[in-house]
Design a protein around this motif. Structure first.
Motif, mmCIF file in Angstrom:
data_model
loop_
_atom_site.group_PDB
_atom_site.id
_atom_site.type_symbol
_atom_site.label_atom_id
_atom_site.label_comp_id
_atom_site.label_asym_id
_atom_site.label_seq_id
_atom_site.Cartn_x
_atom_site.Cartn_y
_atom_site.Cartn_z
ATOM 1 N N ILE A 50 0.862 -1.180 0.000
ATOM 2 C CA ILE A 50 0.000 0.000 0.000
ATOM 3 C C ILE A 50 0.895 1.225 0.000
ATOM 4 O O ILE A 50 1.752 1.373 0.872
ATOM 5 C CB ILE A 50 -0.930 0.036 1.228
ATOM 6 C CG1 ILE A 50 -1.773 -1.241 1.320
ATOM 7 C CG2 ILE A 50 -1.834 1.266 1.185
ATOM 8 C CD1 ILE A 50 -2.611 -1.327 2.580
ATOM 9 N N SER A 51 0.723 2.072 -0.997
ATOM 10 C CA SER A 51 1.507 3.303 -1.066
ATOM 11 C C SER A 51 0.746 4.436 -0.392
ATOM 12 O O SER A 51 -0.496 4.454 -0.377
ATOM 13 C CB SER A 51 1.786 3.679 -2.527
ATOM 14 O OG SER A 51 2.526 2.664 -3.159
ATOM 15 N N LYS A 52 1.494 5.362 0.146
ATOM 16 C CA LYS A 52 0.872 6.525 0.776
ATOM 17 C C LYS A 52 -0.007 7.227 -0.259
ATOM 18 O O LYS A 52 0.416 7.446 -1.394
ATOM 19 C CB LYS A 52 1.944 7.483 1.280
ATOM 20 C CG LYS A 52 1.393 8.664 2.078
ATOM 21 C CD LYS A 52 2.522 9.569 2.533
ATOM 22 C CE LYS A 52 3.407 8.862 3.541
ATOM 23 N NZ LYS A 52 4.476 9.763 4.069
ATOM 24 N N PRO A 53 -1.268 7.565 0.122
ATOM 25 C CA PRO A 53 -2.186 8.157 -0.863
ATOM 26 C C PRO A 53 -1.621 9.432 -1.484
ATOM 27 O O PRO A 53 -1.024 10.272 -0.810
ATOM 28 C CB PRO A 53 -3.434 8.466 -0.024
ATOM 29 C CG PRO A 53 -3.334 7.575 1.159
ATOM 30 C CD PRO A 53 -1.880 7.404 1.440
ATOM 31 N N LYS A 54 -1.785 9.531 -2.807
ATOM 32 C CA LYS A 54 -1.389 10.733 -3.536
ATOM 33 C C LYS A 54 -2.633 11.390 -4.110
ATOM 34 O O LYS A 54 -3.611 10.728 -4.406
ATOM 35 C CB LYS A 54 -0.421 10.371 -4.664
ATOM 36 C CG LYS A 54 0.901 9.792 -4.185
ATOM 37 C CD LYS A 54 1.797 9.478 -5.367
ATOM 38 C CE LYS A 54 3.124 8.887 -4.890
ATOM 39 N NZ LYS A 54 4.019 8.547 -6.033
ATOM 40 N N LYS A 55 -2.569 12.663 -4.262
ATOM 41 C CA LYS A 55 -3.693 13.375 -4.835
ATOM 42 C C LYS A 55 -3.921 12.934 -6.275
ATOM 43 O O LYS A 55 -2.984 12.856 -7.067
ATOM 44 C CB LYS A 55 -3.463 14.889 -4.789
ATOM 45 C CG LYS A 55 -3.604 15.504 -3.411
ATOM 46 C CD LYS A 55 -3.527 17.021 -3.494
ATOM 47 C CE LYS A 55 -3.736 17.654 -2.118
ATOM 48 N NZ LYS A 55 -3.739 19.134 -2.195
ATOM 49 N N GLY A 56 -5.168 12.623 -6.586
ATOM 50 C CA GLY A 56 -5.512 12.236 -7.938
ATOM 51 C C GLY A 56 -5.938 13.431 -8.760
ATOM 52 O O GLY A 56 -6.570 14.371 -8.243
ATOM 53 N N ASN A 57 -5.606 13.436 -10.021
ATOM 54 C CA ASN A 57 -5.988 14.530 -10.924
ATOM 55 C C ASN A 57 -7.305 14.182 -11.605
ATOM 56 O O ASN A 57 -7.398 13.177 -12.308
ATOM 57 C CB ASN A 57 -4.898 14.757 -11.972
ATOM 58 C CG ASN A 57 -3.567 15.146 -11.358
ATOM 59 O OD1 ASN A 57 -3.529 15.829 -10.333
ATOM 60 N ND2 ASN A 57 -2.478 14.707 -11.966
ATOM 61 N N VAL A 58 -8.318 15.019 -11.375
ATOM 62 C CA VAL A 58 -9.641 14.803 -11.955
ATOM 63 C C VAL A 58 -10.029 16.024 -12.776
ATOM 64 O O VAL A 58 -10.018 17.161 -12.289
ATOM 65 C CB VAL A 58 -10.699 14.531 -10.872
ATOM 66 C CG1 VAL A 58 -12.079 14.383 -11.506
ATOM 67 C CG2 VAL A 58 -10.347 13.280 -10.077
ATOM 68 N N LEU A 59 -10.378 15.779 -14.033
ATOM 69 C CA LEU A 59 -10.811 16.852 -14.942
ATOM 70 C C LEU A 59 -12.271 16.627 -15.292
ATOM 71 O O LEU A 59 -12.649 15.541 -15.739
ATOM 72 C CB LEU A 59 -9.950 16.836 -16.210
ATOM 73 C CG LEU A 59 -10.411 17.726 -17.368
ATOM 74 C CD1 LEU A 59 -10.378 19.203 -16.987
ATOM 75 C CD2 LEU A 59 -9.561 17.481 -18.614
ATOM 76 N N VAL A 60 -13.084 17.656 -15.070
ATOM 77 C CA VAL A 60 -14.502 17.594 -15.416
ATOM 78 C C VAL A 60 -14.742 18.529 -16.593
ATOM 79 O O VAL A 60 -14.403 19.717 -16.548
ATOM 80 C CB VAL A 60 -15.401 17.994 -14.232
ATOM 81 C CG1 VAL A 60 -16.867 17.897 -14.634
ATOM 82 C CG2 VAL A 60 -15.117 17.106 -13.031
ATOM 83 N N ILE A 61 -15.315 17.968 -17.663
ATOM 84 C CA ILE A 61 -15.596 18.753 -18.861
ATOM 85 C C ILE A 61 -17.103 18.982 -18.922
ATOM 86 O O ILE A 61 -17.883 18.023 -19.023
ATOM 87 C CB ILE A 61 -15.115 18.033 -20.129
ATOM 88 C CG1 ILE A 61 -13.631 17.685 -20.005
ATOM 89 C CG2 ILE A 61 -15.353 18.891 -21.360
ATOM 90 C CD1 ILE A 61 -13.120 16.809 -21.122
#
Length: 641
Positions: A300-311
């Motif tokens: 388990i890796s330390k959580p990283k911020k995910g990139n989310v794009l809403v169009i």
């Protein structure tokens, strides 16, 4: 009876010689008696009779000695019962799958089978040996003694048809003696019925004494807390398990949690918490049966911020900004007209929120993004023609939209087993407040996630094992649906925005040809390796702009925790586990082998082949007879006067 050298029998004419000699010695002479020996007449008569008997006996023994000697040199034999298979090649198919770890009366089934081969096969016996993972062609037991003594268990199941194909490819147009050694666990074959038609096939089935077994089936993160991960560990029991099973959690080599498992039925679920930090270890249990399925390796890796794009339009995107918050996501909202296509590549998830237009260029770009492991979430617009929707859908699989209908429907069914909801519900919920839609499209060809009351799809998904495409069948704006106000919307969109390569448990199954997408740039001739202490391999890799796709195929051969390396840099920590296909020792498929000759050991096979195909040579018997008649002649000479 037949003779290897029948021309020697011509020497039987030599039997005439002792007969002629004997007849010469028996010539009659005229006898004259003198008065001075007349008193001895009676004694002479008795001696003469005894001498005749002695000569006849000597003639008989000498004839027999000579005849037996001639027959011995002619080498007589009785023809073998089975002459058609005399030239067959010996092929041994040995199962070294994990089920052969089970203990029989004399130890582990595989090790005992190997020991029998070492003890019983003659050193001059030529054969070929095929296992699940190793092949030895045209060898003898002495040449491969060390190799088979060190033969390890294989994660590959015993595939009889695959091994037969290997033999038929290598040994074309030759008749064979097959010896199949397997416990028949999960053994299926289409070629078994015809194998014995042109070959002689023996089947040896080592038997396990204890068929009860416990395995770690799966581990998931059931809940993410502020400081801890809550893990749900699923154990499966095969047979009757009366004792409690100890369970330990190790991060690296350090034990961080311990508990026990009790079985009231075939499945036990245990929940434990571990610190919310990098984890690179395993979960282990202790049972008295198979050992390969007692460890579950995970990272388990330390959580990283995910990139989310809403169009979509900003007013319709507001509800998503409250789900994809800044503490866990890098959220970006863009209108289609101002969309920067260059930013798509760097996202983990892209939401198409009720776009009136679906340009072909956007569909092509998103297809490439999806193929590289990105998640696409598609919410249709009421104004979209079905032809446009289906043209767009072709980029992501074989699902289809159908005509728009103005029928109000309630969303009443949740697919609790779908990966999207595995960490959401502790138990199945049936009394939640049903969201609804007023109008929508028909949607088919996807795995259902949420369904309407008429069993049609509201939300469905498809995957290419890297990325996931999620599709709604209806707009979810507040004018058409109250789904935005339902508690279910938060975990639904939250999990859709998660990239499984960056979050959650990194645990792959050996042999399932799984893939991993890494964000890294490789220089020319630079490769990525996967390694642990004492073992490493280079997976198949494909460069995807600023990403690299790793395909593991059937590798690694060993379960454990691994580092993904680019040179000396560790890019990621991942884990591999053996498939649990061999855990159930009660699933025998012995009917697959019922047309074969079943024997208990390899010694029986060798004895059967020798007795059926070896000519019974009896020349040694004639040599013994020759010596015996010579001895009789000596005794006659000595004791008969």
């Amino acid at each position: 009876m037949q003779f290897k050298h029948p021309e020697i029998l011509y020497f039987l004419f030599l039997l005439v010689i002792p007969i002629l000699v004997h007849l010469f010695q028996l010539r009659r002479f005229k006898k004259e008696y003198f008065t001075n020996v007349k008193l001895l007449k009676e004694l002479q008569t008795q001696t003469r009779k005894s001498s005749k008997i002695k000569k006849w006996l000597l003639l008989a023994t000498r004839l027999l000695v000579l005849a037996c000697l001639i027959f011995a040199f002619a080498q007589p034999f009785f023809k073998a019962k089975d002459t058609t298979n005399k030239g067959n090649e010996l092929i041994i198919l040995l199962d070294n799958s994990f089920s052969m770890q089970a203990k029989g009366a004399k130890g582990e089934l595989l090790k005992r089978s190997i020991q029998e081969l070492l003890e019983e096969l003659p050193e001059n016996q030529q054969f070929s040996l095929l296992t699940n993972s190793e092949v030895f062609w045209d060898t003898d037991i002495k040449s491969i003694q060390k190799e088979i003594q060190n033969l390890s268990y294989s994660a590959m199941p015993f595939q009889l048809d695959y091994l037969i194909n290997q033999v038929e490819t290598k040994k074309k147009n030759t008749k064979k003696d097959y010896v199949i050694i397997t416990d028949a666990i999960q053994s299926n074959s289409k070629k078994a019925e015809t194998l014995a038609e042109n070959n002689v096939v023996y089947f040896i089935q080592p038997k396990a004494i204890n068929k009860n077994n416990v395995s770690i089936d799966n581990v998931i993160i059931s809940q993410v807390l502020d400081q801890f991960y809550e893990l749900k560990i699923t154990l499966k029991a095969f047979g009757t398990i009366k004792n409690e099973i100890p369970l330990s959690v190790f991060n690296e080599e350090k034990a961080i949690a311990k508990t026990i498992a009790k079985f009231e039925n075939a499945t036990a679920e245990i929940t434990i918490t571990i610190p919310k930090q990098d984890f690179h270890g395993k979960i282990s249990i202790e049972d008295n049966s198979l050992s390969y399925d007692n460890d579950f390796y995970m990272s388990i890796s330390k959580p990283k911020k995910g990139n989310v794009l809403v169009i979509g339009s900003s007013d319709k995107n507001n509800f998503l900004s409250r789900i994809y918050t800044s503490d866990e996501f890098n959220f970006t909202s863009s209108d289609l007209s101002t969309l920067d296509y260059n930013k798509i590549e760097s996202q983990e998830a892209i939401v198409l929120n009720e776009l009136e237009d679906l340009p072909i260029a956007l569909g092509t770009t998103l297809k490439s993004f999806y193929e590289k492991g990105g998640n696409v979430i598609f919410i249709p617009n009421a104004k979209n023609p079905t032809t446009t929707l289906n043209t767009f859908a072709k980029n992501f699989g074989g699902f289809q939209y159908s005509n728009w209908t103005a029928t109000e429907k309630q969303i009443t069914k949740i697919n609790f087993s779908h990966p999207l909801y595995q960490t959401v519900f502790e138990k199945k919920v049936t009394n939640f407040q049903y969201p609804k839609t007023k109008e929508g499209f028909g949607l088919t060809g996807l795995t259902n996630i949420l369904q309407f009351e008429d069993n049609t799809i509201f939300v469905g998904s498809t995957t290419n094992r890297l990325g996931t495409f999620y599709a709604y069948s209806a707009p979810i704006n507040k004018q058409n649906s109250n789904f935005q106000n339902a508690p279910l919307i938060v975990p639904t969109f939250y999990n859709m925005g998660q990239n499984k390569g960056k979050t959650g448990i990194n645990a792959y199954t050996i042999g399932e040809n799984e893939n991993l997408i890494l964000e890294t740039i490789l220089a020319k001739e630079e490769v990525i390796s996967v390694a642990k202490e004492g073992y490493s391999f280079i997976p198949m890799q494909q460069i995807l702009n600023a990403k690299c796709k790793l395909s593991f195929g059937d590798y690694p051969e060993q379960a454990g925790n691994f580092d993904v390396n680019k040179g000396t840099e560790i890019l990621k920590k991942i884990s591999f586990n053996y498939p649990r296909t061999e855990s159930n020792l009660q699933q025998e498929s012995a009917t697959t082998f019922e047309k074969f000759t079943k024997v208990n050991n390899i010694a029986t096979v060798l004895n059967d082949i020798a007795s059926e195909r070896t000519s019974n040579e009896i020349w040694k018997g004639f040599i013994i007879a020759t010596l015996l008649f010579l001895l009789i002649e000596l005794l006659i000479q000595k004791f008969i006067k």
